[in-house]
Design a protein around this motif. Structure first.
Motif, PDB file in Angstrom:
ATOM      1  N   CYS A 227      68.026   3.724  -2.566  1.00 17.16           N
ATOM      2  CA  CYS A 227      68.187   3.213  -1.203  1.00 17.16           C
ATOM      3  C   CYS A 227      67.528   1.846  -1.108  1.00 17.16           C
ATOM      4  O   CYS A 227      66.343   1.697  -1.428  1.00 17.16           O
ATOM      5  N   GLY A 228      68.287   0.857  -0.691  1.00 13.76           N
ATOM      6  CA  GLY A 228      67.744  -0.482  -0.601  1.00 13.76           C
ATOM      7  C   GLY A 228      67.113  -0.805   0.737  1.00 13.76           C
ATOM      8  O   GLY A 228      66.300  -1.716   0.846  1.00 13.76           O
ATOM      9  N   ASP A 229      67.491  -0.064   1.779  1.00 13.75           N
ATOM     10  CA  ASP A 229      66.978  -0.326   3.120  1.00 13.75           C
ATOM     11  C   ASP A 229      66.637   0.996   3.795  1.00 13.75           C
ATOM     12  O   ASP A 229      67.394   1.966   3.719  1.00 13.75           O
ATOM     13  N   TYR A 231      65.235   2.706   7.486  1.00 20.10           N
ATOM     14  CA  TYR A 231      64.834   2.598   8.893  1.00 20.10           C
ATOM     15  C   TYR A 231      63.765   3.648   9.160  1.00 20.10           C
ATOM     16  O   TYR A 231      63.955   4.831   8.894  1.00 20.10           O
ATOM     17  N   ILE A 254      62.563  -1.802   9.800  1.00 20.97           N
ATOM     18  CA  ILE A 254      63.397  -1.632   8.613  1.00 20.97           C
ATOM     19  C   ILE A 254      62.643  -2.230   7.429  1.00 20.97           C
ATOM     20  O   ILE A 254      62.161  -3.369   7.491  1.00 20.97           O
ATOM     21  N   SER A 256      63.090  -3.230   3.485  1.00 22.88           N
ATOM     22  CA  SER A 256      64.069  -3.483   2.429  1.00 22.88           C
ATOM     23  C   SER A 256      63.351  -3.595   1.092  1.00 22.88           C
ATOM     24  O   SER A 256      62.298  -4.224   0.985  1.00 22.88           O
ATOM     25  N   PHE A 257      63.942  -2.967   0.097  1.00 21.86           N
ATOM     26  CA  PHE A 257      63.320  -2.958  -1.222  1.00 21.86           C
ATOM     27  C   PHE A 257      64.447  -3.014  -2.252  1.00 21.86           C
ATOM     28  O   PHE A 257      64.784  -2.024  -2.881  1.00 21.86           O
ATOM     29  N   HIS A 258      65.057  -4.195  -2.385  1.00 21.71           N
ATOM     30  CA  HIS A 258      66.260  -4.324  -3.203  1.00 21.71           C
ATOM     31  C   HIS A 258      65.884  -4.574  -4.660  1.00 21.71           C
ATOM     32  O   HIS A 258      65.529  -5.687  -5.044  1.00 21.71           O
ATOM     33  N   ALA A 268      74.959  -1.637   4.010  1.00 19.86           N
ATOM     34  CA  ALA A 268      74.059  -1.351   2.896  1.00 19.86           C
ATOM     35  C   ALA A 268      73.586   0.090   2.965  1.00 19.86           C
ATOM     36  O   ALA A 268      73.495   0.666   4.046  1.00 19.86           O
ATOM     37  N   MET A 270      71.503   3.158   3.630  1.00 26.89           N
ATOM     38  CA  MET A 270      70.395   3.286   4.572  1.00 26.89           C
ATOM     39  C   MET A 270      69.928   4.729   4.611  1.00 26.89           C
ATOM     40  O   MET A 270      70.707   5.656   4.453  1.00 26.89           O
ATOM     41  N   GLN A 304      56.618   1.968   2.521  1.00 27.01           N
ATOM     42  CA  GLN A 304      56.958   1.420   1.210  1.00 27.01           C
ATOM     43  C   GLN A 304      56.577   2.391   0.093  1.00 27.01           C
ATOM     44  O   GLN A 304      57.307   2.534  -0.894  1.00 27.01           O
ATOM     45  N   CYS A 311      63.194   6.892  -2.840  1.00 29.10           N
ATOM     46  CA  CYS A 311      64.456   6.156  -2.776  1.00 29.10           C
ATOM     47  C   CYS A 311      64.730   5.354  -4.042  1.00 29.10           C
ATOM     48  O   CYS A 311      65.613   4.495  -4.054  1.00 29.10           O
TER      49      CYS A 311
END
Length: 443
Positions: A227-229, A231, A254, A256-258, A268, A270, A304, A311
């Motif tokens: 999972c890149g994003d 919420y 949100i 994000s951890f791409h 994307a 979620m 995080q 994720c």
């Protein structure tokens, strides 16, 4: 290297294992395999020898190897094209003797780990054909550090469970509501001593790299949970409560951890996550002086951390050490032979460009030489569980190992899945009953 006694075989009813048994064995092959919170088994092959030692490798006899006891449940005899005759036996660790006992029906109270273990064993039938319970099984001793305390870091491991019509092995490892699933922990089996602790192995036991040119190690990469994003919604409860009512504030955001270049999808990937913190918990993290921005930053950090564990891609490795002996490229992996089952470390994947937390979840050892034959490394996950709301990991936190063996299949009930049938035994369950009489009592 640790020196062990001879590989010996004992009669099925032996209780003293301080001697060399009824025969000392000289097997041609002997492998011990243990899976974290799962299988613990032995496979041994012995030639037909002039002394007839092979004849004592029969069902239910006990083999001692590398200091551990294993009870035989299957044997096969074969002859090769060159006329060599041999017997191969499969055996389960003596821990699985618990499958010969029975729990009819019991509901524990709200207990911690040690008390729950005692409850399970004290409500186990210890006599075949009897409804009598309440007497602990003397041979087995149980220990656990899942006691918990009132500190923020170690919330009490207090839970309840109901067990009906099952062996204590299934209650500990195999059932959906087994001890491992409810109270958590990782099991250590040392003959008749059974320990279930919060963590079995060492943390930071290894730190190695997996390069793009490595081909002698099996690698599985699974992005299904990536999972890149994320919420998130955070609830911050103030202490003490005003006029007996809860006073709280809510935040969201949100994160994000791409780690990868996501494909050009309309939306994307979620996921959502809820987390709660009290003022007391925040003070233990930040001290007595903090601002609302500090609280928001703490929420972000917790989210995080959750994202890193829940994720991320699932990456697993299977290492057979015989394949790596002549390759300098695999020095780091060869050093894993010194690590134990349950040890945790980090592997940097050069191709993916990420670090993954890995745990040794399966280990196979040569019972003759003591050398490690192979290991499996599994991506480590933390399953956040709470009776009620998810609490950011401050309730019960237990380890879930990706792609691990299902423990239920490693009980006697599940041996049929491994090709074992009751017809292969020399005795039926009725014949095993005391004096061949089936005892019946009415409660």
């Amino acid at each position: 290297m640790k020196q062990y006694e001879y590989i010996s075989v004992y009669k099925s009813d032996e209780t003293d294992f301080s001697h060399n048994g009824i025969r000392i064995l000289c097997p041609t092959e002997c492998k011990i395999t243990e899976v974290l919170n799962g299988e613990y088994s032995l496979t041994l092959t012995h030639p037909f020898d002039d002394l007839g030692n092979w004849k004592f490798l029969i069902e239910y006899n006990i083999i001692k190897v590398q200091g551990q006891l294993f009870r035989i449940y299957r044997k096969s005899t074969s002859m090769s094209s060159d006329g060599t005759k041999q017997r191969t036996v499969d055996a389960m660790h003596i821990f699985y003797d618990l499958n010969f006992y029975f729990i009819r029906s019991t509901q524990s109270g709200i207990l911690n780990g040690p008390d729950a273990l005692n409850w399970i064993m004290s409500h186990t039938y210890d006599k075949r054909g009897s409804f009598t319970t309440g007497k602990p099984i003397d041979r087995f001793k149980f220990y656990s550090d899942l006691k918990g305390d009132t500190s923020y870091e170690n919330m009490p491991f207090m839970h309840s469970a109901y067990y009906e019509d099952m062996s204590p092995t299934k209650a500990l490892l195999g059932a959906d509501n087994c001890f491992i699933n409810v109270w958590g922990g990782e099991i250590i089996r040392d003959n008749f001593n059974v320990t279930i602790n919060k963590q079995r192995g060492m943390s930071n036991a290894f730190n190695i790299s997996y390069g793009v040119d490595m081909t002698e190690i099996e690698e599985d990469v699974d992005l299904s949970d990536y999972c890149g994003d994320l919420y998130w919604v955070g609830k911050y409860t103030y202490d003490p409560l005003k006029n007996g009512e809860e006073v709280s504030a809510q935040y969201n955001g949100i994160v994000s951890f791409h780690r990868f270049n996501l494909p050009p999808l309309p939306v994307a990937p979620m996921k959502s996550y809820q987390i709660s913190l009290t003022e007391t918990q925040v003070r233990q993290e930040l001290g007595n002086k903090f601002t609302i921005d500090d609280v928001k930053s703490l929420f972000n950090k917790k989210v995080q951390d959750y994202m890193l564990l829940e994720c991320s891609p699932v990456v697993n490795y299977r290492v057979t050490f015989a394949n790596l002996v002549d390759f300098d490229l695999y020095k780091g992996f060869i050093n894993l032979q010194r690590c134990e089952l349950g040890d945790i470390g980090t592997i940097y994947n050069e191709e993916l460009g990420i670090n993954t937390i890995q745990q040794i979840v399966k280990k196979t050892v040569d019972g003759i030489t003591g050398e490690v034959v192979s290991i499996e490394l599994g991506s480590l996950r933390k399953t956040i569980t709470s009776k009620g709301r998810i609490n950011g990991g401050y309730d019960s936190v237990r380890t879930e190992l990706i792609k691990n063996e299902i423990a239920a299949n490693n009980t006697w009930y599940g041996l049929g899945d491994a090709g074992y049938t009751m017809e292969q035994l020399n005795a039926t369950w009725d014949e095993l009953a005391e004096n061949n009489i089936i005892h019946t009592e009415v409660e």
